[in-house]
Design a protein around this motif. Sequence first.
Motif, short mmCIF file in Angstrom:
data_model
loop_
_atom_site.label_atom_id
_atom_site.label_comp_id
_atom_site.label_asym_id
_atom_site.label_seq_id
_atom_site.Cartn_x
_atom_site.Cartn_y
_atom_site.Cartn_z
N GLY A 575 46.76 27.16 -8.54
CA GLY A 575 46.64 25.94 -7.77
C GLY A 575 46.44 24.70 -8.63
O GLY A 575 46.45 24.77 -9.87
N ILE A 576 46.25 23.56 -7.95
CA ILE A 576 46.10 22.27 -8.64
C ILE A 576 44.61 21.95 -8.77
O ILE A 576 43.81 22.24 -7.88
N ALA A 577 44.24 21.34 -9.89
CA ALA A 577 42.84 20.95 -10.11
C ALA A 577 42.41 19.92 -9.09
O ALA A 577 43.19 19.06 -8.67
N GLU A 578 41.15 19.99 -8.71
CA GLU A 578 40.61 19.05 -7.74
C GLU A 578 39.53 18.16 -8.32
O GLU A 578 39.23 17.09 -7.79
N LYS A 579 38.90 18.58 -9.40
CA LYS A 579 37.79 17.82 -9.97
C LYS A 579 38.16 17.31 -11.35
O LYS A 579 38.70 18.03 -12.19
N MET A 580 37.85 16.06 -11.61
CA MET A 580 38.02 15.46 -12.92
C MET A 580 36.66 14.99 -13.41
O MET A 580 35.73 14.83 -12.62
N ASN A 581 36.53 14.75 -14.71
CA ASN A 581 35.18 14.49 -15.24
C ASN A 581 35.05 13.23 -16.07
O ASN A 581 33.97 12.94 -16.58
N ALA A 582 36.13 12.47 -16.25
CA ALA A 582 36.05 11.31 -17.13
C ALA A 582 35.03 10.29 -16.61
O ALA A 582 34.16 9.81 -17.36
N THR A 583 35.14 9.94 -15.32
CA THR A 583 34.22 8.95 -14.75
C THR A 583 32.78 9.45 -14.78
O THR A 583 31.84 8.71 -15.11
N PHE A 584 32.61 10.74 -14.43
CA PHE A 584 31.27 11.33 -14.45
C PHE A 584 30.64 11.23 -15.84
O PHE A 584 29.48 10.82 -15.99
N LEU A 585 31.41 11.57 -16.88
CA LEU A 585 30.89 11.55 -18.25
C LEU A 585 30.61 10.12 -18.71
O LEU A 585 29.62 9.88 -19.41
N MET A 586 31.45 9.18 -18.34
CA MET A 586 31.21 7.78 -18.72
C MET A 586 29.91 7.27 -18.10
O MET A 586 29.14 6.53 -18.73
N LYS A 587 29.67 7.64 -16.83
CA LYS A 587 28.41 7.26 -16.19
C LYS A 587 27.23 7.96 -16.84
O LYS A 587 26.18 7.37 -17.09
N LYS A 588 27.41 9.25 -17.15
CA LYS A 588 26.35 10.06 -17.74
C LYS A 588 25.93 9.50 -19.10
O LYS A 588 24.74 9.50 -19.46
N MET A 589 26.91 8.99 -19.86
CA MET A 589 26.64 8.49 -21.20
C MET A 589 26.29 7.00 -21.21
O MET A 589 26.06 6.41 -22.26
#
Length: 594
Positions: A575-589
Amino acid sequence: MTTSKRLPIYAQRKKDFLHQLAVKEKEIARIAVFRLLAGLAIAVCIYLSFKDQWFIIAVFGTVFVFAWLVRLHSKLFNEKVITTNLLRINELELASAKGDFSKQETGSAFTDTHHVYAYDLDIFGEGSLFQFINRAATHSGKKQLATRLKNPLTSIDNIVKHQESSKELSECIDLRQKLQAVGMNSLETAESRTQLLDWLQHKPMLPNKNIWRVLLMVIPALTIALVVAAYFSSAFKPFASLLVFSQLVLIGVYFKRTTAFHDYVSRKHTILKQYASLLRVFNLEKYNAAHLRDLSGITHEAEVKITTLASLLTALDARLNFMTNIVVNGLLLYDLQCVYRLEKWREENGEALAGWLDALAEIEVTNSLATYTYNHPHYAFPAFSEVQHIKAEALGHPLLAEDVCVSNDFRAGDPQSVLLITGANMAGKSTFLRTLGIAMVLAYNGAPVCAKSFSCSVMHLRTGMRTADSLKDQQSYFYAELNRLKSITEELRTKKPLLILLDEILKGTNSTDKQAGSMALVKQLIDQPCLALVATHDLALGVLEEKFPEQVKNYHFEPTIENDELSFDYKLKEGIAEKMNATFLMKKMGIIPS
């Protein structure tokens, strides 16, 4: 990394060789004392012989004992060197078994940023496949291994033959390590082989072999006969002196050419002796695998002929001793005798020398792959068929430690030929592509792969993952990537079966242009004789499975975000990915506000 099952074996071998080394050192020290005593005995016997001529017999006896002790000391010292090398080998294997192969050679000299897959898959360099599997000690062996990793076998029959040789030789740990230990003494450089083979193309210094054969027999025989006759009758002295002088004049006429000849091959005898020693170790065994039997059929003759060549070159090096040079050249035309015999050897064996050296390098390549096989008894030897496909069960990356390596089941070509892999950053897309690429390189070289089971067809591997720009060629990153894609599409038009691994293509352009170009490229791959894996962040490409369900299949890697923490399982899912993490990591850092 090496399986933990081999740790106790390497630890025990290290202990055994430490003990053997201590024994050798004691034997060498004892022989050194006896040799000193024998030297003193010679001096005493010579002194006493002036008082009693019967002590001359004792002089000869003590000289014989001294010579025997010198020979024994040399033999023991050579055994000590080999034992030291064997100890070093098992120390390195122990370190590698624990995940540290930093002291193994990296093969960085063979790096080629423009190769069709080697740079993308980390075949050479720090933490590379070469560093992981190489057990070749000579430069020729390392170069041949590098060549094979960049140009794998392309015939199923040939691959299966190499699988058999890897399996058989893997069980011969003493032989494998002895080959490596002997090879570690090699003084071979990158130029050694080239110089030897170039020497084969030189014009002969003594072209009229039949005439020279007669001259080199008759003149020294006549000279020695006259010298002996002059000892009994002074009437022969003028004739003996004339012939000795004539020989020295003839040597002088050819001196410049002989010196040039000697300079080119000077001190090659040491390298050739090492070649012969490696061949001798390999020839100690009888083999069942067809590839090993083929090599053995070459190496028995090669050992004899290369040993002979080494002896001839050793004899030529003796001319460097000035006093010996004067005496033997005056009596035997020594320089020309050596040149004649070397040129005769070249005439009789020159065409075969390159093949013998290739066989020696192939032995070291086979030894490397056999050691890799031994170190990973739970890895699977691939099965091959003509039907274009890949099927893997529990496929993992061989360079990752067992406790962190995540394996995946995977199949392609039944029927889908284009696999789109979507997912977030750091989720495992690129690692998976490299895992598959390295598995294919190993499979096509007759080695096992890090999987429970593995089957595939023979294809030509092509990648586009880590394209390098070039200031020298005034080539941008984007243009270099286009050139790589162009070369792949041109090969596809030849109908050559390809396995294509692409990671985030068209990175150097805007997102709209990238999506359109990527979509068009994937559509072009659908009708070609290839299997293609395309890793991308662009989820829009996933719609191609709906349009071409028989040719395209979606897979993905996905992170998990729980309690404001990001984690990855590195498992390949349909299947196709549903979750991405770039925005989450930028906020986290703290790069952007949450």
